[in-house]
Design an enzyme around this catalytic site. Structure first.
Site, mmCIF file in Angstrom:
data_model
loop_
_atom_site.group_PDB
_atom_site.id
_atom_site.type_symbol
_atom_site.label_atom_id
_atom_site.label_comp_id
_atom_site.label_asym_id
_atom_site.label_seq_id
_atom_site.Cartn_x
_atom_site.Cartn_y
_atom_site.Cartn_z
ATOM 1 N N GLU A 320 56.721 0.488 121.877
ATOM 2 C CA GLU A 320 55.472 1.137 122.452
ATOM 3 C C GLU A 320 54.595 0.136 123.368
ATOM 4 O O GLU A 320 53.406 0.244 123.588
ATOM 5 C CB GLU A 320 54.480 1.357 121.215
ATOM 6 C CG GLU A 320 53.930 0.287 120.595
ATOM 7 C CD GLU A 320 54.785 -0.120 119.020
ATOM 8 O OE1 GLU A 320 54.303 -0.765 118.402
ATOM 9 O OE2 GLU A 320 55.821 0.222 119.342
ATOM 10 N N GLU A 354 55.574 6.871 120.338
ATOM 11 C CA GLU A 354 55.336 5.878 121.003
ATOM 12 C C GLU A 354 53.848 6.080 121.637
ATOM 13 O O GLU A 354 53.180 4.960 121.970
ATOM 14 C CB GLU A 354 56.272 5.678 122.057
ATOM 15 C CG GLU A 354 57.776 5.401 121.463
ATOM 16 C CD GLU A 354 57.769 4.239 120.187
ATOM 17 O OE1 GLU A 354 57.072 3.324 120.579
ATOM 18 O OE2 GLU A 354 58.574 4.248 119.443
ATOM 19 N N HIS A 357 51.016 5.298 119.598
ATOM 20 C CA HIS A 357 50.784 3.764 119.653
ATOM 21 C C HIS A 357 49.936 3.289 120.512
ATOM 22 O O HIS A 357 49.444 2.176 120.384
ATOM 23 C CB HIS A 357 52.241 3.069 119.737
ATOM 24 C CG HIS A 357 52.844 2.908 118.436
ATOM 25 N ND1 HIS A 357 52.199 2.276 117.052
ATOM 26 C CD2 HIS A 357 54.334 2.963 118.031
ATOM 27 C CE1 HIS A 357 53.216 2.221 116.098
ATOM 28 N NE2 HIS A 357 54.443 2.619 116.627
#
Length: 909
Positions: A320, A354, A357
């Site tokens: 991420e 991701e 994140h």
């Protein structure tokens, strides 16, 4: 045929051993000085000033000016970093992280950029802690800011951590090189000297020098200038305040496709030039997801751009890095001709993870790695919330159950750990990225969301994100943000409740007994490795108590009732008229339920007579709980097998596949044990019982996501069980594919099965291997790899990143199980060097290759091997998980094999 192909295993071993990191990349440098200069102090007269694993807190980094010049021909890089530091105690030393870097110069400057010393400063190394200490003859004064300037060089790393090299092949067979980073959790120090801990947040200004045939990417937007020698320098804008593990840069020759979110964020997907056409779906998903998260979190995405890039060599699924998320190709690229609906869902979920994140983890970061679940549990859970909202047709909610089932599987072993656990050294930290942090974390959040209601949960996490933006947080900070909640008219002590889920390991077993109008409840710790009759049982139960948000429903009302169970025993009034009660509605709670006395008979009767009275999630959870209770010694196997007898009429994919999955798991265990009659009888029973479902499957890509997933699973098993109509259709599809020279692809949902059947002869195997070498589709390559390993033949063309998958694919085969395990033992040191001790690849290899072992001899052999690598094994929780798992299998066979044999004989009469 098979025995000859087994011999080729050693080739893979040779290719493994040929790709070890070079010596120089691992050496730690001693400080060098320009000609004619003498250090004011002989470094040998100094001792390293710091003894702890974590850095001292009295020097705080504020801003990094990082310059890098990678050379993709020599596979090395040079660089410099100027770090503005805030000194909070008088000191002569700056201690920070560095691993594998040759430090050629270190100086310290004051706020006006004047040198504190006209000498190059001594640099001491502590390789065991991956730290360097820089000595200043002049005291650095408390309350002052300074600049630490360091020059360094290193080779691009082998493997998948730090600043490492990657390659890809064009369709013309040319090998191209790129360089990429992966820093989480503790590898930024392999690329530049830094304060490599998550709570040392700072701003980063990155410059990268490169030749014109490449581009470079980093976290922020870029401005490019020409410099001497025909080189270009990419100067990236100053970053927001962030942790070192989120810094990223890639130097490559990739192409991109770009779009813009409704709030103006520029989103680009990068891939190798010939795979550019496979980037369009990811772009659509990323734009949608960023729009969704900005709305859900009510916080603007803080950067002007978000790049997503498919890296050819990548150990995990994705990473991420803020503004530059990196992905394995199978996690980002989607090819409509070769990617299945499951591949599509995977890409969608990984992007959702991701991008979640960017808020959970990047904007608000855990204080230390013991609470990594605050990043990963949230991101895993947000996958489901985001995909359900943006792509409802993918039916992602059907997968959340399996996430929780995986968490139950690990958490019911004694070798599990609390969600929040101590972790100090890099190996312990890497091991935190496991099923507990991701899956249990997500399921505990799911339970909390349903208990608090969606609105309270969402407003609480928005409060949490706003309060701790650009800062670090603990468990307690999250509970405080969510705490404003009343339950049954009283203020709920959320901290006390949630500490029972995050600070103690394990999962509760709620035993339910019906006594007239009342439901009697008892909670114990649920363990699958120790039976209630074992002497160890009571000691392993001691001190475990959860605050359990129970839900239940009965046949007399459609209401979902709620009750908070805070004591070892409890009771609920449900009324005399209720003929059945189902506890843990839709499995929103993370606990196993056991219906004592005649309770399971009541459930079996309900499913047989009126299964739609329960939701598909409730039906699936009943199946899961029943078979888990069999393993734990609470329920006879025949009771669980009787429970799934209704599945002939089941119309929903999820419970159908759950029941089938247990039968398939039993089949694999007994198949490996050379129990020929039992294996044959179980295979015949599965084909007979599920024949209607198997026969109604079409060999196409038509239907809903659920129907397509069912087709893929059912036909794969049917062909594995040598069902003639299945084999015939698969062979015909494979023949069509061969005759078309690969232009007529099999339907994507059955391609893996078609390839596996086609690989059974030499010509088919060779054709698949050739396609594997040349295919531009990562999804297709994965399906072919699965097929190639189905007959235990190896090749050196496998990429290192796929090696752990390949080992696990071989281990799933009854004939390949021991082969894979022997390979792991023989090549252990090389595997650890390649993937790093504590990584999820090493964990998967240890647990996956032994997962079907079920004899005492195999358990003894594992113990001997782990004893032989004691120094490494003692650092790994995974070795104990693997031993627990096999011990569970040994007990299952001892207790249930004869029951299964008798039950099957009755069914087959």
């Amino acid at each position: 045929m098979v025995s000859v192909r087994l011999l080729v295993l050693f080739l893979l071993s040779v290719s493994l051993l040929g790709s070890q990191p070079t010596q120089s990349s691992q050496q730690v440098s001693s400080p060098a000085h320009p000609a004619g200069e003498q250090s004011p102090l002989d470094p040998s007269s100094l001792s390293f000033p710091w003894s702890r694993l974590r850095l001292p807190r009295y020097i705080i980094p504020l801003h990094y000016h990082l310059f890098l010049h990678p050379n993709l021909t020599s596979l090395s890089f040079t660089g410099s970093v100027q770090i503005q530091i805030d000194v909070q105690n008088n000191t002569n030393w700056v201690v920070l992280h560095s691993k594998g870097l040759h430090i050629s110069k270190a100086t310290i400057l004051d706020q006006n950029l004047a040198h504190l010393s006209d000498q190059v400063l001594p640099v001491l190394h502590n390789p065991s802690h991956e730290q360097i200490g820089i000595f200043s003859p002049r005291v650095l004064s408390s309350g002052q800011k300074y600049f630490l300037y360091i020059e360094f060089e290193a080779e691009l790393a082998e493997g998948f951590y730090g600043f490492y090299k990657s390659t890809y092949r064009t369709s013309q067979g040319e090998t191209r090189t790129l360089a990429s980073t992966h820093f989480e959790p503790t590898s930024a120090r392999m690329a530049f000297p830094c304060f490599d801990e998550p709570n040392f947040k700072a701003n980063f200004s990155v410059r990268i020098r490169r030749s014109q045939e490449y581009i470079s990417l980093s976290n922020m937007p870029v401005k490019t200038v020409e410099v001497n020698g025909g080189l270009l320098e990419d100067q990236f804008a100053e970053s927001v305040k962030m942790s070192t593990y989120l810094v990223a840069f890639v130097i490559c020759d990739f192409k991109s496709v770009t779009g813009t979110t409704s709030s103006g964020v520029q989103v680009s997907i990068y891939a190798a030039p010939e795979k550019w056409q496979q980037t369009h779906y990811a772009l659509e998903v990323a734009v949608k997801m960023l729009d969704f998260y900005e709305d859900y979190f009510n916080i603007r995405y803080p950067l002007p751009k978000q790049d997503l890039i498919a890296i050819p060599d990548f150990q995990s699924g994705a990473m991420e890095n803020w503004g530059l998320t990196t992905y394995r190709e199978t996690s980002l690229l989607f090819d409509p001709l070769t990617s299945s609906v499951s591949d599509k869902l995977w890409v969608t979920m990984v992007i959702g993870h991701e991008l979640a994140h960017q808020w959970f983890g990047n904007l608000v970061t855990m204080e230390w790695w013991n609470d990594i679940w605050l990043n990963e549990g949230f991101a895993r859970y947000m996958e489901y919330i985001s995909v359900e909202a943006t792509y409802p047709d993918l039916k992602v909610e059907e997968y959340l159950l399996h996430t929780c089932f995986a968490a139950v599987g690990l958490d019911s072993l004694n070798s599990s750990r609390p969600i929040s656990s101590p972790a100090e050294n890099p190996t312990q930290i890497k091991e935190m990225f496991d099923t507990v942090s991701y899956d249990k974390g997500a399921c505990v959040l799911h339970m909390l969301r349903h208990f608090l209601t969606d609105e309270v949960f969402q407003s609480g996490i928005v409060r949490y994100l706003r309060k701790y933006s650009y800062k670090n947080a603990h468990n307690q900070d999250l509970w405080d943000s969510l705490a404003n909640y009343l339950f049954a008219g009283e203020h709920l002590d959320l901290t006390a409740m949630m500490n029972t889920w995050t600070l103690q390991k394990g999962i509760p077993l709620v035993t339910v007994t019906r006594k007239g109008p009342r439901l009697l409840l008892r909670q114990d710790r649920f363990l699958r490795t120790v039976m209630p009759s074992d002497p160890l049982w009571s000691s392993l139960q001691k001190g475990f108590l959860w605050q359990i948000p129970l839900t239940y429903k009965t046949d007399v009302s459609g209401t979902i009732h709620r009750h908070l169970m805070t004591s070892p025993t409890d009771s609920i009034h449900i009324g005399e008229e209720a003929s059945w009660v189902k506890v843990n509605t839709d499995m929103t709670g993370f606990y196993v339920v056991h219906y004592e006395e005649s309770g399971w008979d009541v459930m079996t009767k309900l499913l047989r007579e009126n299964y739609t009275a329960l939701s598909y999630k409730d039906r699936t959870q009943l199946i899961h709980n029943a078979f888990q209770l069999v393993t734990a010694g609470h329920l006879p196997l025949n009771k669980a097998l009787d429970l799934i007898g209704y599945l002939k009429r089941e119309t929903h994919t999820v419970p159908l596949l759950k029941g089938l999955g247990y039968l398939e798991a039993f089949y694999h265990i007994i198949e490996k044990r050379d129990e020929l009659d039992l294996t044959q009888n179980l295979g015949m029973y599965i084909l007979q019982f599920f024949r209607a479902v198997i026969d109604q499957q079409t060999w196409s890509d038509s239907g809903s996501v659920s129907e397509r997933r069912l087709r893929s699973e059912v036909l794969s098993l049917a062909c594995h069980l040598d069902y003639p109509p299945c084999l015939e259709r698969a062979r015909q599809r494979f023949k069509d594919w061969l005759q078309s020279n690969g232009t007529l692809n099999p339907p994507t949902d059955v391609a893996e099965t078609v390839f596996s059947v086609g690989a059974q002869d030499d010509h088919g195997w060779a054709s698949l291997l050739n396609t594997y070498k040349t295919s531009l589709s990562a999804a297709q390559k994965h399906k072919i790899l699965f097929a190639l390993t189905s007959i235990l033949y190896y090749s050196t063309v496998i990429r290192s990143q796929d090696l752990s998958s390949l080992i696990l694919m071989v281990a799933r085969n009854s004939r390949g199980c021991n082969l894979a395990w022997n390979f792991v033992k023989k090549n252990w040191d090389t595997l650890v060097q390649k993937f790093q001790l504590g990584s999820f690849c090493i964990r998967n290899i240890i647990i996956g290759t032994t997962g079907q072992f079920s004899s005492q001899e195999e358990l003894n052999e594992m113990q001997l091997f782990f004893e032989s690598i004691k120094e490494q094994a003692s650092q790994l929780r995974a070795t104990q998980v693997a031993l627990d798992n096999v011990q569970k299998n040994v007990r299952w066979v001892q207790r249930n094999l004869e029951t299964l044999r008798s039950w099957l004989n009755e069914q087959m009469q």
